[in-house]
Design a protein around this motif. Structure first.
Motif, PDB file in Angstrom:
ATOM      1  N   TYR A 156      12.061  -6.507   6.252  1.00 16.85           N
ATOM      2  CA  TYR A 156      10.995  -5.672   6.802  1.00 16.85           C
ATOM      3  C   TYR A 156       9.809  -5.695   5.847  1.00 16.85           C
ATOM      4  O   TYR A 156       9.979  -5.575   4.632  1.00 16.85           O
ATOM      5  N   ILE A 157       8.623  -5.860   6.414  1.00 17.30           N
ATOM      6  CA  ILE A 157       7.382  -5.703   5.656  1.00 17.30           C
ATOM      7  C   ILE A 157       6.594  -4.592   6.342  1.00 17.30           C
ATOM      8  O   ILE A 157       6.258  -4.697   7.527  1.00 17.30           O
ATOM      9  N   CYS A 158       6.334  -3.513   5.619  1.00 18.16           N
ATOM     10  CA  CYS A 158       5.714  -2.322   6.206  1.00 18.16           C
ATOM     11  C   CYS A 158       4.285  -2.150   5.715  1.00 18.16           C
ATOM     12  O   CYS A 158       4.021  -2.156   4.510  1.00 18.16           O
ATOM     13  N   LEU A 159       3.365  -1.993   6.658  1.00 19.54           N
ATOM     14  CA  LEU A 159       1.975  -1.668   6.370  1.00 19.54           C
ATOM     15  C   LEU A 159       1.643  -0.402   7.151  1.00 19.54           C
ATOM     16  O   LEU A 159       1.272  -0.460   8.330  1.00 19.54           O
ATOM     17  N   ILE A 160       1.812   0.731   6.527  1.00 22.08           N
ATOM     18  CA  ILE A 160       1.597   2.016   7.183  1.00 22.08           C
ATOM     19  C   ILE A 160       0.240   2.558   6.740  1.00 22.08           C
ATOM     20  O   ILE A 160       0.071   3.002   5.616  1.00 22.08           O
ATOM     21  N   GLY A 161      -0.746   2.457   7.645  1.00 21.00           N
ATOM     22  CA  GLY A 161      -2.104   2.861   7.295  1.00 21.00           C
ATOM     23  C   GLY A 161      -2.754   1.923   6.313  1.00 21.00           C
ATOM     24  O   GLY A 161      -3.566   2.352   5.474  1.00 21.00           O
ATOM     25  N   VAL A 162      -2.447   0.635   6.393  1.00 15.87           N
ATOM     26  CA  VAL A 162      -2.910  -0.344   5.408  1.00 15.87           C
ATOM     27  C   VAL A 162      -3.652  -1.513   6.052  1.00 15.87           C
ATOM     28  O   VAL A 162      -4.636  -2.019   5.503  1.00 15.87           O
ATOM     29  N   PHE A 163      -3.215  -1.951   7.210  1.00 25.00           N
ATOM     30  CA  PHE A 163      -3.778  -3.165   7.809  1.00 25.00           C
ATOM     31  C   PHE A 163      -5.290  -3.048   8.017  1.00 25.00           C
ATOM     32  O   PHE A 163      -6.020  -4.034   7.919  1.00 25.00           O
ATOM     33  N   THR A 199      10.523  -3.030  -2.386  1.00 28.19           N
ATOM     34  CA  THR A 199       9.476  -3.505  -3.283  1.00 28.19           C
ATOM     35  C   THR A 199       8.153  -2.928  -2.818  1.00 28.19           C
ATOM     36  O   THR A 199       7.734  -3.157  -1.674  1.00 28.19           O
ATOM     37  N   CYS A 200       7.511  -2.152  -3.679  1.00 29.06           N
ATOM     38  CA  CYS A 200       6.233  -1.528  -3.353  1.00 29.06           C
ATOM     39  C   CYS A 200       5.094  -2.264  -4.053  1.00 29.06           C
ATOM     40  O   CYS A 200       5.268  -2.762  -5.173  1.00 29.06           O
ATOM     41  N   VAL A 201       3.951  -2.300  -3.393  1.00 32.24           N
ATOM     42  CA  VAL A 201       2.739  -2.851  -3.999  1.00 32.24           C
ATOM     43  C   VAL A 201       1.625  -1.844  -3.792  1.00 32.24           C
ATOM     44  O   VAL A 201       1.359  -1.422  -2.655  1.00 32.24           O
ATOM     45  N   ASP A 202       0.946  -1.458  -4.889  1.00 31.93           N
ATOM     46  CA  ASP A 202      -0.185  -0.552  -4.771  1.00 31.93           C
ATOM     47  C   ASP A 202      -1.157  -0.796  -5.921  1.00 31.93           C
ATOM     48  O   ASP A 202      -0.745  -1.096  -7.052  1.00 31.93           O
ATOM     49  N   LEU A 203      -2.443  -0.648  -5.623  1.00 35.73           N
ATOM     50  CA  LEU A 203      -3.490  -0.929  -6.602  1.00 35.73           C
ATOM     51  C   LEU A 203      -3.627   0.153  -7.658  1.00 35.73           C
ATOM     52  O   LEU A 203      -4.084  -0.097  -8.774  1.00 35.73           O
ATOM     53  N   GLY A 230       0.819  -1.202   0.000  1.00 35.37           N
ATOM     54  CA  GLY A 230       0.000   0.000   0.000  1.00 35.37           C
ATOM     55  C   GLY A 230       0.851   1.249   0.000  1.00 35.37           C
ATOM     56  O   GLY A 230       0.702   2.120   0.852  1.00 35.37           O
ATOM     57  N   SER A 231       1.740   1.353  -0.979  1.00 27.41           N
ATOM     58  CA  SER A 231       2.724   2.445  -0.993  1.00 27.41           C
ATOM     59  C   SER A 231       2.135   3.773  -1.443  1.00 27.41           C
ATOM     60  O   SER A 231       2.738   4.827  -1.201  1.00 27.41           O
ATOM     61  N   GLY A 232       0.976   3.766  -2.099  1.00 25.42           N
ATOM     62  CA  GLY A 232       0.308   5.003  -2.471  1.00 25.42           C
ATOM     63  C   GLY A 232       1.182   5.951  -3.261  1.00 25.42           C
ATOM     64  O   GLY A 232       1.854   5.555  -4.219  1.00 25.42           O
ATOM     65  N   CYS A 233       1.188   7.208  -2.865  1.00 22.67           N
ATOM     66  CA  CYS A 233       1.955   8.247  -3.567  1.00 22.67           C
ATOM     67  C   CYS A 233       3.404   8.325  -3.098  1.00 22.67           C
ATOM     68  O   CYS A 233       4.120   9.270  -3.442  1.00 22.67           O
ATOM     69  N   GLY A 234       3.829   7.356  -2.295  1.00 22.76           N
ATOM     70  CA  GLY A 234       5.243   7.295  -1.915  1.00 22.76           C
ATOM     71  C   GLY A 234       5.633   8.152  -0.736  1.00 22.76           C
ATOM     72  O   GLY A 234       6.790   8.573  -0.630  1.00 22.76           O
ATOM     73  N   ALA A 235       4.695   8.395   0.191  1.00 20.17           N
ATOM     74  CA  ALA A 235       4.996   9.259   1.334  1.00 20.17           C
ATOM     75  C   ALA A 235       6.148   8.734   2.172  1.00 20.17           C
ATOM     76  O   ALA A 235       6.912   9.513   2.745  1.00 20.17           O
ATOM     77  N   ILE A 236       6.276   7.398   2.277  1.00 26.19           N
ATOM     78  CA  ILE A 236       7.380   6.839   3.063  1.00 26.19           C
ATOM     79  C   ILE A 236       8.380   6.058   2.210  1.00 26.19           C
ATOM     80  O   ILE A 236       9.409   5.621   2.722  1.00 26.19           O
TER      81      ILE A 236
END
Length: 698
Positions: A141-148, A99-103, A81-87
């Motif tokens: 590391y697997i990051c879910l920032i505002g995604v879970f 590795t980013c994943v976004d719809l 859920g990388s979105g617009c790349g804020a992080i």
């Protein structure tokens, strides 16, 4: 099928051919910004455009939530859920690969353009369930920032969050970590009147989402139940403050906030909000009761080996050359240290200066009763840091607050006198810490330690200038400190009005020096124009004043005041606005409290006597009030009292007066209801004099 934008690779193998969610035309605007402007210009654009989506997607503060993670250049990171790349930018600077994943393709394009120089970033565009089978199983590391919280939308089924986590676990390398940042459904901000972040309505999370929807946030206890269902072993919780979106401080169970630290609470930017109570005061009580982990606005859960870090604070609202991160760390032997890191290349000189400042201040205060926290310079991966010893103790500001809370004015002034004696040592030496505020001194018995001295200058600064600034900052941080007797303090410092004016100007210049042209987040919130509604003020407008001008009496016989044992005397008013009555009480009453109304008001005291003797209204050991006592031409026994509160009260200590077995309090006063805003203005006018000197109200 892949595309490249700069050095970033976009993988479209699983892209369905259209974006199923979008913020509308603002995403096109953001795409144009990241194509046309460099990252260093984003702050200016945010201030100019005054747009919540632009702030949310482009603010550098968004990176704080992952900046403190100990990601190494050898680590592989998966960002779901990388979105617009804020992080994404912060992750790419720290990791070996991201590795980013976004719809959304539109958002992924924004991500790619803003980080086009990052050759270690690959963005997979498509639904996570479609992309996931092709991902490797070796991410550190697997990051879910505002995604879970979107697990139901991503995964579906009856146990979407457990299934989501189990899928992620399959892709974790041995010893790796899963990082989840999410709102707390019971965060204090929601009780205080912020709308729920995802649904945009009031109290939906607190009410357990009665209207349904696919988004769910959780309490800490519920998150732990989900982790247990997934056989998660090691896990630790961090508490981003004010929340994970624009975090300035992160706490942990090993280092929780102290009283007075949680004061930046009006940080919702996207919607109007109510303000049902003072969140800072509520947080103070929550902290004292050990309930912060229940009511923290956000959580960061880390699955895997715990971090050495206990705490981090970000000073982003500054000019480039002063932006730093402060950390508290615990090593494998349990030893705590404090480190300050630069957040920009320009700030490296500022961090190096701290060790030099320590040596100079140590010489100045040698032989004094003020210790200077030891600082050692260090370097990590080519980046300098300043390391300080971890000092135990309580902030001087906290001790002063306790004095004010128990109305121990002499205790406060005793601490202030000791502050002057200790910090004034070596005043003639051409080196001084300009930021010698009360919060920067820790007190442990007779040991006072200066713990933060980054603003040390090679010049003589008068002790009274340092003390004036300390009082200035102390009072501005908390409205309740307005009760302080500023006249007495200014008399002690022997400050003229002209000097006070110079000190205020000096403070303004210092703030410009520190912040440069960067706007604070508070200023940005004002630019976005979100309204703050105070329902208590609405209620006051619709209440009948006759119902509000009721007198209530409380008695304390050693167990404190209580509503259950209070009462309303009858036939109080002999004429409009003129109250005249007596209160009978026995010899077991220690304190008698008189509430003249249930609204903001002004009371003119004509008589207040106990057993025929006037109550000494100027003696704070006998008579206290939460209003402002105004001087009267009729003398000290007949003042007016302004109350800018809906709970005005006066308390009389009966056990130090001529108390008998049976007692009578005689009361005569004029009581006039006034709007709360007007009462505050009148109290402000009364402060002219000492307060005007301090705050520049003349």
């Amino acid at each position: 099928m892949t595309e490249t934008i700069g050095k970033v690779t976009l993988n479209l193998d699983k892209y369905p051919g259209e974006d199923y969610y979008c913020d509308g035309s603002v995403e096109d605007e953001i795409l144009e910004i990241v194509k046309k402007y460099s990252t260093v210009e984003y702050d200016r654009i945010i201030a100019e455009r005054k747009s919540w989506p632009i702030l949310y997607h482009l603010s550098a503060l968004r990176e704080n939530i992952v900046d403190f993670l100990p990601i190494k250049k050898t680590d592989k990171v998966l960002e779901v859920g990388s979105g617009c790349g804020a992080i994404t930018g912060a992750l790419s600077r720290k990791a070996g690969s991201v590795t980013c994943v976004d719809l959304s393709k539109k958002r992924s394009l924004i991500n790619a353009y803003r980080h086009s120089e990052s050759e270690n970033v690959t963005i997979h565009i498509g639904n996570f369930t479609d992309v996931e089978p092709d991902l490797p199983a070796d991410y550190d590391y697997i990051c879910l920032i505002g995604v879970f919280e979107y697990g139901q939308a991503y995964i579906g089924g009856s146990t979407p969050y457990e299934d989501f986590l189990k899928i992620l676990q399959k892709h974790l390398a041995p010893g790796g970590r899963i990082v989840i940042a999410i709102e707390n459904k019971y965060g204090l901000k929601y009780f205080a009147g912020c709308k729920e972040d995802h649904l945009g309505d009031w109290f939906s999370g607190i009410e357990n989402y009665p209207n349904g929807g696919v988004v769910r946030t959780f309490s800490r206890k519920k998150l732990e139940k989900i982790f247990d269902a997934c056989s998660v072993g090691e896990r630790s919780f961090y508490y981003p403050y004010p929340d994970y979106k624009f975090m300035t401080t992160v706490y942990s169970d090993a280092y929780l906030p102290g009283r007075g630290e949680l004061s930046n609470n009006l940080r919702n930017f996207d919607r109007d909000r109510m303000l049902l109570f003072d969140e800072k005061s509520a947080f103070d009580g929550i902290v004292e009761e050990g309930l912060f982990s229940v009511f923290s606005n956000s959580y960061m859960a880390i699955i895997g080996k715990p971090l050495e870090l206990n705490y981090a604070r970000y000073s982003n609202d500054r000019a480039e050359e002063f932006r730093i991160r402060t950390e508290i760390l615990t090593d494998t032997e349990g030893k705590k240290t404090v480190r300050k890191y630069p957040l920009t290349t320009e700030a490296e000189a500022h961090v190096r200066h701290m060790a030099e400042a320590y040596e100079k201040l140590k010489k100045r205060y040698a032989g004094s009763r003020l210790d200077v926290n030891v600082c050692h310079p260090g370097e990590e991966d080519g980046i300098p840091y300043a390391e300080f010893e971890f000092v135990s103790g309580r902030p001087l500001s906290e001790l002063m607050d306790e004095c004010l809370d128990r109305q121990d004015i002499e205790g406060f002034h005793s601490l202030f006198a000791e502050y002057l004696e200790r910090v004034g040592f070596g005043e003639e030496v051409p080196v001084a810490d300009f930021d010698l505020i009360f919060a920067n001194i820790l007190v442990d018995g007779d040991h006072w330690t200066l713990i933060d001295y980054e603003w040390t200058f090679d010049r003589v600064i008068d002790t009274k200038a340092l003390a004036f600034r300390a009082i200035y900052c102390y009072v501005l941080e908390n409205e309740r400190r307005n009760a302080l007797e500023l006249d007495r303090i200014l008399d002690r410092l022997d400050i003229t009005e002209n000097e006070a004016r110079q000190y205020r100007e000096q403070e303004r210049e210092f703030q410009k020096y520190v912040t440069g042209q960067k706007l604070s987040m508070g200023e940005i919130r004002n630019l976005l124009g979100g309204e703050i509604y105070k329902p208590t003020e609405w209620i006051g407008r619709f209440r009948q004043s006759e119902g509000e001008l009721r007198v209530q009496i409380y008695e304390d016989k050693g167990q404190g005041f209580s509503e259950e044992k209070s009462y309303f005397p009858e036939n109080v008013y002999v004429a409009e606005k003129e109250a005249e009555f007596t209160v009978k009480f026995d010899g077991n009453v220690h304190y008698l409290r008189l509430d003249p109304a249930m609204c903001s008001c002004i009371c003119k005291i004509r008589e207040l006597s106990m057993n025929g003797q006037p109550v000494p209204l100027q003696d704070k050991k006998v008579f206290t009030t939460n209003g402002k006592i105004l001087k009267s031409e009729e003398g000290a026994d007949h003042p007016s009292v302004i109350f800018a509160t809906e709970d005005p009260n006066m308390t009389i200590r009966a056990d130090v007066l001529n108390r008998q077995a049976e007692n009578t309090l005689s009361v005569k006063m004029e009581i006039v209801q006034i709007p709360q805003a007007m009462a505050k203005d009148m109290m402000g006018v009364e402060k002219k004099g000492a307060a005007a000197w301090v705050f520049g109200q003349r």
